[in-house]
Scaffold this motif. Structure first.
Motif, PDB file in Angstrom:
ATOM      1  N   GLY A  37       0.823  -1.210   0.000  1.00  0.00           N
ATOM      2  CA  GLY A  37       0.000   0.000   0.000  1.00  0.00           C
ATOM      3  C   GLY A  37       0.855   1.257   0.000  1.00  0.00           C
ATOM      4  N   LEU A  38       1.928   1.232   0.786  1.00  0.00           N
ATOM      5  CA  LEU A  38       2.844   2.373   0.819  1.00  0.00           C
ATOM      6  C   LEU A  38       3.561   2.526  -0.517  1.00  0.00           C
ATOM      7  N   GLU A  39       3.945   1.413  -1.128  1.00  0.00           N
ATOM      8  CA  GLU A  39       4.571   1.466  -2.457  1.00  0.00           C
ATOM      9  C   GLU A  39       3.666   2.197  -3.447  1.00  0.00           C
ATOM     10  N   GLN A  40       2.393   1.817  -3.464  1.00  0.00           N
ATOM     11  CA  GLN A  40       1.446   2.445  -4.390  1.00  0.00           C
ATOM     12  C   GLN A  40       1.297   3.934  -4.098  1.00  0.00           C
ATOM     13  N   GLU A  41       1.217   4.280  -2.826  1.00  0.00           N
ATOM     14  CA  GLU A  41       1.065   5.684  -2.446  1.00  0.00           C
ATOM     15  C   GLU A  41       2.282   6.501  -2.864  1.00  0.00           C
ATOM     16  N   VAL A  42       3.464   5.963  -2.610  1.00  0.00           N
ATOM     17  CA  VAL A  42       4.703   6.663  -2.957  1.00  0.00           C
ATOM     18  C   VAL A  42       4.836   6.807  -4.471  1.00  0.00           C
ATOM     19  N   LEU A  43       4.501   5.758  -5.210  1.00  0.00           N
ATOM     20  CA  LEU A  43       4.569   5.834  -6.665  1.00  0.00           C
ATOM     21  C   LEU A  43       3.611   6.894  -7.217  1.00  0.00           C
ATOM     22  N   ALA A  44       2.395   6.922  -6.700  1.00  0.00           N
ATOM     23  CA  ALA A  44       1.421   7.916  -7.164  1.00  0.00           C
ATOM     24  C   ALA A  44       1.895   9.334  -6.844  1.00  0.00           C
ATOM     25  N   MET A  45       2.453   9.512  -5.661  1.00  0.00           N
ATOM     26  CA  MET A  45       2.958  10.838  -5.276  1.00  0.00           C
ATOM     27  C   MET A  45       4.123  11.254  -6.175  1.00  0.00           C
ATOM     28  N   PHE A  46       5.041  10.321  -6.445  1.00  0.00           N
ATOM     29  CA  PHE A  46       6.180  10.646  -7.304  1.00  0.00           C
ATOM     30  C   PHE A  46       5.715  10.987  -8.711  1.00  0.00           C
ATOM     31  N   SER A  47       4.772  10.241  -9.233  1.00  0.00           N
ATOM     32  CA  SER A  47       4.272  10.504 -10.580  1.00  0.00           C
ATOM     33  C   SER A  47       3.713  11.924 -10.677  1.00  0.00           C
ATOM     34  N   ALA A  48       2.907  12.302  -9.712  1.00  0.00           N
ATOM     35  CA  ALA A  48       2.328  13.651  -9.714  1.00  0.00           C
ATOM     36  C   ALA A  48       3.404  14.711  -9.519  1.00  0.00           C
ATOM     37  N   GLN A  49       4.308  14.479  -8.570  1.00  0.00           N
ATOM     38  CA  GLN A  49       5.358  15.463  -8.287  1.00  0.00           C
ATOM     39  C   GLN A  49       6.287  15.636  -9.484  1.00  0.00           C
ATOM     40  N   SER A  50       6.670  14.545 -10.109  1.00  0.00           N
ATOM     41  CA  SER A  50       7.611  14.648 -11.227  1.00  0.00           C
ATOM     42  C   SER A  50       6.988  15.403 -12.401  1.00  0.00           C
ATOM     43  N   ALA A  51       5.708  15.168 -12.668  1.00  0.00           N
ATOM     44  CA  ALA A  51       5.036  15.897 -13.744  1.00  0.00           C
ATOM     45  C   ALA A  51       4.990  17.394 -13.432  1.00  0.00           C
ATOM     46  N   LYS A  52       4.676  17.716 -12.190  1.00  0.00           N
ATOM     47  CA  LYS A  52       4.612  19.123 -11.786  1.00  0.00           C
ATOM     48  C   LYS A  52       5.987  19.791 -11.884  1.00  0.00           C
ATOM     49  N   LEU A  53       7.019  19.095 -11.428  1.00  0.00           N
ATOM     50  CA  LEU A  53       8.360  19.684 -11.458  1.00  0.00           C
ATOM     51  C   LEU A  53       8.878  19.848 -12.880  1.00  0.00           C
ATOM     52  N   ILE A  54       8.597  18.882 -13.758  1.00  0.00           N
ATOM     53  CA  ILE A  54       9.013  19.015 -15.153  1.00  0.00           C
ATOM     54  C   ILE A  54       8.317  20.215 -15.789  1.00  0.00           C
ATOM     55  N   GLY A  55       7.050  20.398 -15.465  1.00  0.00           N
ATOM     56  CA  GLY A  55       6.324  21.563 -15.976  1.00  0.00           C
ATOM     57  C   GLY A  55       6.951  22.864 -15.519  1.00  0.00           C
ATOM     58  N   ARG A  56       7.341  22.927 -14.278  1.00  0.00           N
ATOM     59  CA  ARG A  56       7.997  24.138 -13.752  1.00  0.00           C
ATOM     60  C   ARG A  56       9.391  24.315 -14.336  1.00  0.00           C
ATOM     61  N   LEU A  57      10.124  23.213 -14.479  1.00  0.00           N
ATOM     62  CA  LEU A  57      11.490  23.307 -15.004  1.00  0.00           C
ATOM     63  C   LEU A  57      11.520  23.755 -16.460  1.00  0.00           C
ATOM     64  N   ALA A  58      10.457  23.489 -17.211  1.00  0.00           N
ATOM     65  CA  ALA A  58      10.420  23.861 -18.628  1.00  0.00           C
ATOM     66  C   ALA A  58      10.648  25.353 -18.823  1.00  0.00           C
ATOM     67  N   ALA A  59      10.227  26.162 -17.863  1.00  0.00           N
ATOM     68  CA  ALA A  59      10.403  27.612 -17.952  1.00  0.00           C
ATOM     69  C   ALA A  59      11.753  28.068 -17.401  1.00  0.00           C
ATOM     70  N   LEU A  60      12.557  27.127 -16.912  1.00  0.00           N
ATOM     71  CA  LEU A  60      13.842  27.425 -16.279  1.00  0.00           C
ATOM     72  C   LEU A  60      13.752  28.595 -15.297  1.00  0.00           C
ATOM     73  N   PRO A  61      12.944  28.419 -14.247  1.00  0.00           N
ATOM     74  CA  PRO A  61      12.804  29.486 -13.261  1.00  0.00           C
ATOM     75  C   PRO A  61      14.105  29.678 -12.473  1.00  0.00           C
ATOM     76  N   GLU A  62      14.137  30.706 -11.688  1.00  0.00           N
ATOM     77  CA  GLU A  62      15.333  31.021 -10.894  1.00  0.00           C
ATOM     78  C   GLU A  62      15.720  29.864  -9.966  1.00  0.00           C
ATOM     79  N   ASP A  63      14.730  29.141  -9.479  1.00  0.00           N
ATOM     80  CA  ASP A  63      15.003  28.033  -8.553  1.00  0.00           C
ATOM     81  C   ASP A  63      15.111  26.679  -9.267  1.00  0.00           C
ATOM     82  N   ALA A  64      15.436  26.698 -10.549  1.00  0.00           N
ATOM     83  CA  ALA A  64      15.488  25.454 -11.338  1.00  0.00           C
ATOM     84  C   ALA A  64      16.476  24.451 -10.756  1.00  0.00           C
ATOM     85  N   ARG A  65      17.599  24.949 -10.279  1.00  0.00           N
ATOM     86  CA  ARG A  65      18.602  24.027  -9.712  1.00  0.00           C
ATOM     87  C   ARG A  65      18.051  23.318  -8.484  1.00  0.00           C
TER      88      ARG A  65
END
Length: 125
Positions: A37-65
């Motif tokens: 159950g924890l595996e599934q929860e962590v995977l779902a959280m990572f999937s959402a977080q990674s999509a959000k971060l890639i979207g933000r990184l596309a604009a190369l904001p000041e905090d990109a690093r």
């Protein structure tokens, strides 16, 4: 004086070279102590977080690093070592003032592969 040697159960170390898939599910299992159950929860959280971060990184904001660093740590925690390595390359490019275009594209590709594997794993469970 006799020695009394007892067997100690050690937690296995992560593999030196993860398998060829975008997610090392054995690593994930160790990190979640085998809790499916924890595996599934962590995977779902990572999937959402990674999509959000890639979207933000596309604009190369000041905090990109910092965003790349965050993604690198999260990816390592779940066994998405391809994402972690790509995030590390982007982080290094940004730190060194190099053109981040190629590392950013590589990171985007790695995230797509990882999210595809995550989606398939979540559908199976």
């Amino acid at each position: 004086m006799p020695l009394h040697l007892g067997r100690i159960e050690w937690m296995p170390s992560p593999p030196l070279a993860p398998d060829d898939g975008p997610i090392d599910f054995e690593h994930l299992k160790r990190m979640t102590l085998g809790d499916a159950g924890l595996e599934q929860e962590v995977l779902a959280m990572f999937s959402a977080q990674s999509a959000k971060l890639i979207g933000r990184l596309a604009a190369l904001p000041e905090d990109a690093r910092a965003l790349a660093h965050t993604l690198k740590g999260s990816a390592r925690a779940i066994g998405a070592f391809g994402v972690a390595d790509a995030a590390a390359r982007l982080e290094a490019a940004l730190a060194g003032g190099a053109d981040p275009s190629d590392p950013l594209a590589e990171l985007g590709d790695a995230v797509v592969l990882a999210r595809t594997a995550i989606d398939a794993a979540l559908r199976r469970s």
